[in-house]
Design a protein around this motif. Structure first.
Motif, short mmCIF file in Angstrom:
data_model
loop_
_atom_site.label_atom_id
_atom_site.label_comp_id
_atom_site.label_asym_id
_atom_site.label_seq_id
_atom_site.Cartn_x
_atom_site.Cartn_y
_atom_site.Cartn_z
N GLY A 1 -19.82 -53.05 5.55
CA GLY A 1 -18.53 -52.40 5.30
C GLY A 1 -18.67 -51.04 4.65
N ILE A 2 -19.83 -50.46 4.81
CA ILE A 2 -20.05 -49.12 4.23
C ILE A 2 -20.01 -48.09 5.36
CG2 ILE A 2 -21.64 -47.64 2.95
CD1 ILE A 2 -22.80 -50.31 1.77
N GLY A 3 -19.10 -47.15 5.25
CA GLY A 3 -18.96 -46.10 6.26
C GLY A 3 -19.86 -44.92 5.92
N VAL A 4 -20.30 -44.22 6.94
CA VAL A 4 -21.10 -43.01 6.72
C VAL A 4 -20.48 -41.87 7.54
CG1 VAL A 4 -23.37 -41.93 6.94
CG2 VAL A 4 -23.21 -44.36 6.34
N THR A 5 -20.15 -40.81 6.85
CA THR A 5 -19.57 -39.65 7.52
C THR A 5 -20.52 -38.46 7.44
OG1 THR A 5 -17.30 -40.32 6.97
CG2 THR A 5 -17.65 -38.01 7.51
N SER B 1 -29.04 -36.89 12.13
CA SER B 1 -29.69 -38.06 12.73
C SER B 1 -29.85 -39.19 11.71
CB SER B 1 -31.07 -37.69 13.26
OG SER B 1 -30.99 -36.55 14.09
N PHE B 2 -30.25 -38.81 10.51
CA PHE B 2 -30.40 -39.81 9.45
C PHE B 2 -29.09 -40.55 9.23
CE2 PHE B 2 -29.87 -40.78 4.87
CZ PHE B 2 -30.80 -41.81 4.78
N SER B 3 -28.00 -39.81 9.18
CA SER B 3 -26.69 -40.41 8.92
C SER B 3 -26.30 -41.37 10.03
CB SER B 3 -25.62 -39.32 8.80
OG SER B 3 -25.96 -38.42 7.78
N ASP B 4 -26.62 -41.01 11.27
CA ASP B 4 -26.33 -41.91 12.40
C ASP B 4 -27.06 -43.25 12.23
OD1 ASP B 4 -24.66 -40.11 13.59
OD2 ASP B 4 -26.09 -39.45 15.11
N ARG C 1 -25.56 -45.19 9.29
CA ARG C 1 -24.26 -45.77 9.67
C ARG C 1 -24.47 -47.08 10.42
NH1 ARG C 1 -22.64 -42.06 12.89
NH2 ARG C 1 -22.07 -40.74 11.14
N ALA C 2 -25.43 -47.07 11.34
CA ALA C 2 -25.70 -48.25 12.16
C ALA C 2 -26.14 -49.43 11.28
CB ALA C 2 -26.77 -47.93 13.21
N GLU C 3 -26.91 -49.11 10.23
CA GLU C 3 -27.43 -50.19 9.39
C GLU C 3 -26.44 -50.67 8.33
OE1 GLU C 3 -31.30 -49.40 7.77
OE2 GLU C 3 -32.10 -48.70 9.70
N LEU C 4 -25.55 -49.77 7.89
CA LEU C 4 -24.66 -50.13 6.79
C LEU C 4 -23.31 -50.68 7.26
CD1 LEU C 4 -25.34 -47.27 4.20
CD2 LEU C 4 -26.37 -49.55 4.35
N ALA C 5 -23.05 -50.54 8.55
CA ALA C 5 -21.74 -50.96 9.08
C ALA C 5 -21.43 -52.41 8.73
CB ALA C 5 -21.69 -50.74 10.59
N ASN D 1 -22.40 -37.33 4.05
CA ASN D 1 -23.56 -36.46 4.03
C ASN D 1 -23.22 -35.09 4.62
OD1 ASN D 1 -25.14 -38.49 2.92
ND2 ASN D 1 -25.79 -39.26 4.92
N LEU D 2 -23.61 -34.05 3.90
CA LEU D 2 -23.31 -32.71 4.35
C LEU D 2 -24.40 -32.19 5.29
CD1 LEU D 2 -20.87 -30.76 3.53
CD2 LEU D 2 -21.07 -32.92 2.29
#
Ligand code: ADP
Length: 271
Positions: A190-194, A177-180, A183-187, A152-153
């Motif tokens: 096995g899905i990473g969020v940058t 904040s959304f990405s954080d 990330r917590a929910e998708l970890a 996410n940019l």
């Protein structure tokens, strides 16, 4: 360094073979360079943009250099359009391995002088665009159960609240904040969020945005790109694209990018 780049290109050429990468706002700037770079490293690319001809130009360039790409028109701020787009991509190309939520608009101007629709538009594109696309593609990734990565940019502006920045900074810090949370929910899947926070990159957005209040010290690190607009010297969209690809490879969570983030800037008005 050209040789070095070529050597690196050879080294990584096949690294994203069999990967499907979806990039929004791929018609220009960071999105375009990111699409080109993933394609150069073997990925099949879905390039969407609100400007279809721009998306087509990116896709054509990829195909011309031997890659695989598909162009789509998409306004990420419209949830219905995003739903249709997600379904179309899943149908035609399968579940993406990497989604780069890049589409965005620049904005500058004092809060009280900004019309309501304009403020809301910035949030709709920069924040809800990321949210809409994440909803559709993340659901498909979770269902497939083979992991993936979402980029996410955000922006360095997320760290630089100030005069004239209410709409843009609000949208970009919310992306952060959304990405954080995502990330917590998708970890567990096995899905990473940058989250990527570029500094002032020389793209169309900054070329049409005026910046002032730059100190002489900062000015040495900046180049003028338009009427009182600045970008960081030598900091083009190719560089951000490379950072994005590296971050996906390393599964890095947050990419505040560069020391440039310390440069405060004040945006006065749209040119
Ligand atoms: P940057 O790379 O710094 O974000 P650019 O202006 O070069 O700046 O690129 C932004 C891209 O996002 C453009 O191609 C633009 O057409 C696209 N874009 C802007 N708004 C939307 C939207 N609502 N939906 C999809 N793409 C959009």
């Amino acid at each position: 360094s050209r040789e070095l780049r070529r050597a690196e290109m050879r080294l990584h050429r096949d690294e994203f073979d069999d990967h499907l990468v979806v990039v929004s706002g791929a018609g220009s700037g960071i999105g375009r360079e990111t699409a080109l770079l993933f394609a150069a490293r073997g990925a099949e690319v879905v390039a969407s943009d609100i400007d279809l001809s721009a998306a087509k130009r990116t896709a054509k360039e990829i195909v011309k250099s031997g890659g695989t790409a598909h162009a789509y028109q998409l306004d990420v701020s419209d949830p219905a359009q995003v739903r249709v787009h997600v379904d179309a991509v899943l149908q035609a190309h399968g579940v993406p391995d990497i989604v780069v939520n890049n589409a965005g608009v620049g904005a500058a101007g004092d809060f009280l002088a900004t019309p309501e629709e304009e403020f809301n538009r910035v949030l709709s594109v920069n924040l809800l665009g990321v949210v809409n696309s994440s909803r559709g593609f993340a659901a498909a990734m979770v269902e497939r159960g083979q992991g993936g990565h979402i980029v996410n940019l955000s922006s360095m502006a997320a760290y630089s609240p100030g005069k004239g920045m209410s709409a843009y900074t609000t949208s970009k810090s919310a992306v952060f904040s959304f990405s954080d949370c995502l990330r917590a929910e998708l970890a567990e899947h096995g899905i990473g969020v940058t989250t990527v926070c570029p500094g002032i990159v020389h793209t169309n957005i900054i070329a049409t945005t005026s910046v002032s209040g730059v100190s002489p010290e900062e000015e040495r690190e900046l180049q003028q790109v338009g009427d009182r607009a600045y970008a960081l010297r030598g900091y083009g969209p190719e560089k951000v694209a490379k950072q994005i690809v590296d971050a996906v490879r390393a599964n890095r969570s947050i990419l505040p990018v560069t020391p440039e983030a310390r440069i405060q800037y004040h945006v006065n008005r749209l040119a």
